[in-house]
Design an enzyme around this catalytic site. Structure first.
Site, PDB file in Angstrom:
ATOM      1  N   GLY A   1      29.615 -45.227  24.134  1.00 56.60           N
ATOM      2  CA  GLY A   1      28.821 -44.257  23.349  1.00 56.60           C
ATOM      3  C   GLY A   1      28.292 -43.141  24.175  1.00 56.60           C
ATOM      4  O   GLY A   1      28.985 -42.037  24.381  1.00 56.60           O
TER       5      GLY A   1
ATOM      6  N   SER B   1      34.901 -47.058  28.080  1.00 58.01           N
ATOM      7  CA  SER B   1      34.424 -45.642  27.543  1.00 58.01           C
ATOM      8  C   SER B   1      33.101 -45.389  28.448  1.00 58.01           C
ATOM      9  O   SER B   1      33.068 -45.404  29.532  1.00 58.01           O
ATOM     10  CB  SER B   1      34.265 -45.617  26.035  1.00 58.01           C
ATOM     11  N   TYR B   2      31.864 -45.126  27.607  1.00 53.10           N
ATOM     12  CA  TYR B   2      30.843 -44.721  28.254  1.00 53.10           C
ATOM     13  C   TYR B   2      30.198 -46.281  29.044  1.00 53.10           C
ATOM     14  O   TYR B   2      29.494 -45.975  30.076  1.00 53.10           O
ATOM     15  CB  TYR B   2      29.638 -44.390  27.456  1.00 53.10           C
TER      16      TYR B   2
ATOM     17  N   ASP C   1      45.364 -41.477  26.156  1.00 46.79           N
ATOM     18  CA  ASP C   1      43.793 -41.442  25.890  1.00 46.79           C
ATOM     19  C   ASP C   1      43.660 -39.822  26.371  1.00 46.79           C
ATOM     20  O   ASP C   1      43.825 -39.595  27.736  1.00 46.79           O
ATOM     21  CB  ASP C   1      43.006 -42.477  26.637  1.00 46.79           C
TER      22      ASP C   1
ATOM     23  N   HIS D   1      42.673 -44.984  23.988  1.00 44.59           N
ATOM     24  CA  HIS D   1      41.380 -45.124  24.658  1.00 44.59           C
ATOM     25  C   HIS D   1      40.882 -46.685  24.637  1.00 44.59           C
ATOM     26  O   HIS D   1      40.251 -46.909  25.548  1.00 44.59           O
ATOM     27  CB  HIS D   1      40.232 -44.213  23.714  1.00 44.59           C
TER      28      HIS D   1
END
Length: 493
Positions: free
Chosen positions: A82, A181-182, A417, A470
């Protein structure tokens, strides 16, 4: 036999660790799930762990016991990123125990089917919503929603210590921390907290072995400079524009050095603006046409094609936008909230009807021991509640410290991605300066090239997944389970 082994192991723990509970708390056992009519492939547990008694800060988890050998298989923590996104993203759309099929009418509960490529095939796996305020996690003190990397890591470490106290029979299992991701920030910062805790002698002692990051952000410069070479290499911008932007920016794409650089970068942004940022191979859906697109495809309205292994469902809609700025996705300081990004028209528009419908159903909430909607609000894939600050700096120092301490690390990237391009991850892993122990080569699933990998000293590996976006297990579930299994068991990928 598995129950006998578990009982013997639990008895051993009772003798050696008398202050801990005998086994997984039966009050947390998930006995049924609305939408699923079959038999679970293994036991499931879920509930809350309080990480701050004073403020009432509670993190929600869903634990899937391994379908293989629970007493010996690794325990794996999964974190979505996020910041502010729920780990039910991984549970529902990626590698959870079920495939979710959209209900026949709007608002009806999804149908759940067993997922043949669930990561619980080979591991015990914990999905946790972190930090408080995300997903089904919450705090009674909303000031807790002012947070950042370091507080999140500290809370997650507290969560783990308390979780293993509740589930003592898993304390001896190898333990890994994973995410995407984050979570490229969450995973190494938490791993470092765990490593420090082991050195301090925190109890219970976690049998921490290593960590894995998928399409994860890492460093302002490396990630920020990844986009332009990626889009050029993929044939998305012309040689002329690449030369123009390269000459104007002098290689500093994330931090424009002059007006000419900024203007050239604007041209790049314009050229790629119609693409799906999470997978340049996938359609970019716009507005409400999603159902028309799906129906024309003659496919069931589900999030995964049941029986098909390599493609995500078109209902899983992501409209082009930026989860972070395309340049320098991990700048220091306050991270714009999802609501703020949305007001600028640059956040992905996600149709997550299946997850939202299921997790906001009160019968589901009750079955998984989650607080009701009228108590903590609706579940959202990515929340706007947080005032989140990136305060841990570059992750390179964390990766270096952890690998030099002997912890195993796998950095993997879906190679299509555009949100966190593989070019940045490949560059920063190489920048650590470790000797190459496994020269760049293809890796295979079912005798087909599934991507490429390169191994380094100190148990560091970099891996690409060919044709994936992703969220790798969503796009390539069979290949994802293959490399996950091989890495966890120490096999050559």
């Amino acid at each position: 036999m598995a129950l006998f082994v578990s009982s013997v192991f639990s008895f051993f723990l009772l003798v050696t660790l008398p202050l801990l509970t005998l086994a997984a708390p039966e009050s947390a056992l998930v006995t049924h799930l609305p939408g699923f009519s079959g038999t679970f492939s293994s036991k499931h547990y879920s509930g809350y762990i309080t990480v701050d008694e004073v403020n009432g800060r509670n993190l929600f988890y869903y634990f899937v016991v391994s379908e293989g050998n629970p007493a010996k298989d690794p325990v794996v923590l999964w974190l979505n990123g996020g910041p502010g996104c729920s780990s039910f993203d991984g549970f529902v759309y990626e590698h959870g125990p079920f495939n979710f099929e959209l209900g026949g009418s709007s608002g009806s509960l999804p149908k759940l089917h067993l997922n043949p490529y669930s990561w619980s095939k080979v591991s015990n796996i914990i999905y946790v919503d972190s930090p408080a305020g995300v997903g089904l996690s919450y705090s009674k003190n909303t000031s807790d929603y002012y947070t950042g990397d370091l507080k999140t890591a500290s809370d997650s470490h507290t969560f783990l210590l308390k979780w293993f106290q509740l589930y003592p029979e898993f304390q001896q299992n190898p333990f890994y921390i994973t995410g995407e991701s984050y979570a490229g920030v969450y995973v190494p910062t938490l791993s470092y907290e765990v490593a420090k805790g082991i050195q301090r002698g925190d109890k219970p002692t976690l049998n921490f072995k290593g960590y894995m990051v998928g399409n994860g952000v890492c460093d302002t410069t490396y990630d920020g400079n990844a986009l332009v070479p990626f889009v050029h290499g993929m044939g998305l911008i012309s040689d002329d524009l690449f030369q123009e932007v390269n000459n104007a920016c002098k290689g500093s794409y994330w931090n424009p050095v002059n007006d000419g650089c900024e203007n050239s970068l604007d041209k790049v942004d314009s050229e790629i603006s119609g693409l799906n940022i999470y997978d340049i191979l996938e359609p970019c859906y716009h507005g409400s046409e999603i159902r028309e697109v799906t129906q024309k495809s003659n496919l069931p309205l589900s999030f995964r094609r049941l029986g098909e292994t390599n493609r995500p469902m078109p209902v899983r809609k992501r409209i082009f936008g930026r989860a972070w700025p395309l340049r320098a996705p991990v700048r220091d300081g306050r991270v714009p909230s999802w609501n703020e990004l949305g007001s600028l028209g640059v956040v992905p528009c996600m149709n997550d009807e299946v997850a939202s419908t299921w997790l906001n159903n009160e019968a589901v909430r009750s079955a998984i021991h989650a607080q009701p909607v009228d108590s903590i609000g609706e579940w959202e894939l990515c929340t706007g509640k947080l005032d989140f600050h990136h305060d841990a700096g570059s992750m390179i120092k964390y990766h270096k410290n952890l690998t030099l301490l002997g912890y195993r690390a796998l950095i993997y990237s879906g190679d299509h991605d555009m949100c966190v391009p593989f070019t940045g991850s490949e560059a920063w892993t190489r920048s650590l300066g470790y000797n190459i122990t496994d020269t760049w080569r293809p890796w295979y699933t079912n005798d087909q090239v599934s991507g490429y990998t390169q191994g380094y000293a100190h148990n560091l590996s970099f891996l690409t997944i060919k044709g994936s976006g992703h969220t790798v297990p969503e796009y390539k579930p069979q290949e994802a389970l293959a490399f996950y299994t091989r890495w966890l068991t120490g096999q050559k990928i």
